[in-house]
Write an enzyme that holds these catalytic residues in place. Structure first.
Site, PDB file in Angstrom:
ATOM      1  N   GLY A  74      32.330  42.973  42.140  1.00 52.79           N
ATOM      2  CA  GLY A  74      31.733  43.158  41.024  1.00 52.79           C
ATOM      3  C   GLY A  74      30.117  41.789  42.076  1.00 52.79           C
ATOM      4  N   THR A 123      39.191  48.382  37.388  1.00 53.15           N
ATOM      5  CA  THR A 123      38.209  48.547  36.594  1.00 53.15           C
ATOM      6  C   THR A 123      38.058  50.452  36.499  1.00 53.15           C
ATOM      7  OG1 THR A 123      36.733  46.985  37.267  1.00 53.15           O
ATOM      8  CG2 THR A 123      36.058  49.195  36.729  1.00 53.15           C
ATOM      9  N   THR A 154      33.403  50.277  41.569  1.00 52.65           N
ATOM     10  CA  THR A 154      34.622  49.930  41.118  1.00 52.65           C
ATOM     11  C   THR A 154      34.910  48.693  42.343  1.00 52.65           C
ATOM     12  OG1 THR A 154      37.550  49.156  40.858  1.00 52.65           O
ATOM     13  CG2 THR A 154      36.611  51.546  41.945  1.00 52.65           C
ATOM     14  N   GLY A 155      35.593  47.629  42.393  1.00 53.48           N
ATOM     15  CA  GLY A 155      35.339  46.167  43.529  1.00 53.48           C
ATOM     16  C   GLY A 155      34.781  45.185  43.328  1.00 53.48           C
ATOM     17  N   ARG A 215      31.290  34.967  32.905  1.00 52.46           N
ATOM     18  CA  ARG A 215      31.231  35.738  34.146  1.00 52.46           C
ATOM     19  C   ARG A 215      30.406  37.417  33.348  1.00 52.46           C
ATOM     20  NH1 ARG A 215      33.498  39.749  36.811  1.00 52.46           N
ATOM     21  NH2 ARG A 215      33.065  40.418  39.103  1.00 52.46           N
ATOM     22  N   VAL A 216      29.769  37.812  34.187  1.00 49.10           N
ATOM     23  CA  VAL A 216      28.802  39.214  33.962  1.00 49.10           C
ATOM     24  C   VAL A 216      29.710  39.999  35.270  1.00 49.10           C
ATOM     25  CG1 VAL A 216      26.780  40.696  33.744  1.00 49.10           C
ATOM     26  CG2 VAL A 216      26.918  38.415  32.631  1.00 49.10           C
ATOM     27  N   SER A 217      29.804  41.091  34.876  1.00 45.71           N
ATOM     28  CA  SER A 217      30.553  41.695  36.511  1.00 45.71           C
ATOM     29  C   SER A 217      29.637  43.025  36.343  1.00 45.71           C
ATOM     30  CB  SER A 217      31.648  42.518  36.336  1.00 45.71           C
ATOM     31  OG  SER A 217      31.841  43.742  35.203  1.00 45.71           O
ATOM     32  N   ASP A 218      29.764  43.758  37.813  1.00 47.84           N
ATOM     33  CA  ASP A 218      28.987  45.331  37.670  1.00 47.84           C
ATOM     34  C   ASP A 218      28.257  46.126  36.525  1.00 47.84           C
ATOM     35  OD1 ASP A 218      31.350  45.255  39.160  1.00 47.84           O
ATOM     36  OD2 ASP A 218      30.419  47.459  39.181  1.00 47.84           O
TER      37      ASP A 218
END
Ligand code: GLY
Length: 284
Positions: A207, A155, A204-205, A183-186
């Site tokens: 989510g 990311t 980053t990492g 899927r929704v990431s952070d």
């Protein structure tokens, strides 16, 4: 006094002692940092964040834009967000497809009444705005997908402070790889990307873990409430360590202090910023 400050990241993970890969990443981040800092000096924090993230998206080694990872159905869906700390304006796209620079889609939504769009409707919005059709899939990611390789590497993000004192934060991602489609990431949420007049953060990492900790918004809120950026990041990381979470963040405050944070379980955050003497990265 030179107030401008810029910090960028190219994700997080473990380089598994591969010195060659670390060196390449270091060089790429230094180059992008320098060109982006130039954009910051000549322009604004907004231009710098957009410029830096466009460069990171265009570099296939990072998991954003070109070179994004594939979701479980073999499709690339990308997400990005931009936050204007002065105007308190957050905008983003979630699971957008077939465009080159998701950060530009996020930026073009910042003037809209409805500033976060998802999926097909986000892609449709981009077409209406004139974003050309673009295939971000690379041969490397196709092979990685076939091996069912899941990682957290790649990311990208940037946080900038300009001479007018404006702070912008941005993040762009291809997700985590092989995730459930949709899927929704952070990254396109205030947990992954947040800024105020006092601080800005890009995460980053993993989510889900970043979202559960409301990490970016939490660090900024702590600074708003009077905590130093250093303490705000340290405390947030400590809280996440309680759950053994795997993520990191880059941040800066209105005085130009930079903090890079990571949870204990995480390998490295691949960052770059200037400490007044030289560009510092994860390996220098
Ligand atoms: N932090 C990026 C992701 O979880 O997709």
């Amino acid at each position: 006094k030179n107030m401008e400050q810029l910090v960028i990241h190219g994700g997080a993970g473990v380089l598994e002692g591969k010195a060659g890969e670390a060196q390449k990443m270091h060089e790429s981040l230094c180059l992008i940092w320098e060109e982006t800092f130039d954009a910051l000096r000549k322009g604004s924090a907004e231009e710098a964040v957009r410029h830096g993230i466009r460069m990171l998206e265009d570099e296939p080694v990072y998991n954003a834009g070109t070179g994004s990872k594939l979701q479980a159905d073999g499709q690339v869906r990308m997400s990005a967000a931009l936050m204007d700390g002065t105007k308190n304006r957050f905008s983003g796209v979630i699971n957008v497809q077939n465009i080159r620079n998701p950060i530009e889609a996020a930026a073009s939504l910042s003037g809209e009444k409805h500033s976060v769009l998802s999926a097909d409707q986000a892609t449709e919005f981009c077409r209406k705005k004139g974003f050309p059709e673009y295939n971000p899939v690379t041969e490397f990611r196709l092979q990685e997908f076939e091996k069912k390789c899941v990682g957290i590497h790649g990311t990208v993000g940037a946080v900038a402070l300009d001479k007018e004192g404006r702070i912008f934060a941005g993040t762009s991602t291809g997700g985590i790889g092989c995730e459930i489609p949709g899927r929704v990431s952070d990254s396109p949420t205030v947990a992954g990307t947040y800024a105020s007049t006092k601080a800005g953060v890009s995460c980053t990492g993993i989510g889900e873990q970043i979202t559960q900790q409301a990490a970016a918004a939490k660090v900024v809120t702590r600074v708003e409430d009077g905590m130093s950026l250093h303490d705000a990041v340290a405390r947030t990381m400590r809280e996440s360590d309680y759950f053994n979470y795997l993520y990191g963040l880059i941040s800066l405050d209105s005085e130009g202090h930079v903090e890079v944070g990571k949870t204990t379980a995480l390998g490295d955050v691949f960052y770059a910023f200037h400490d007044g003497e030289k560009i510092r990265t994860f390996c220098s």
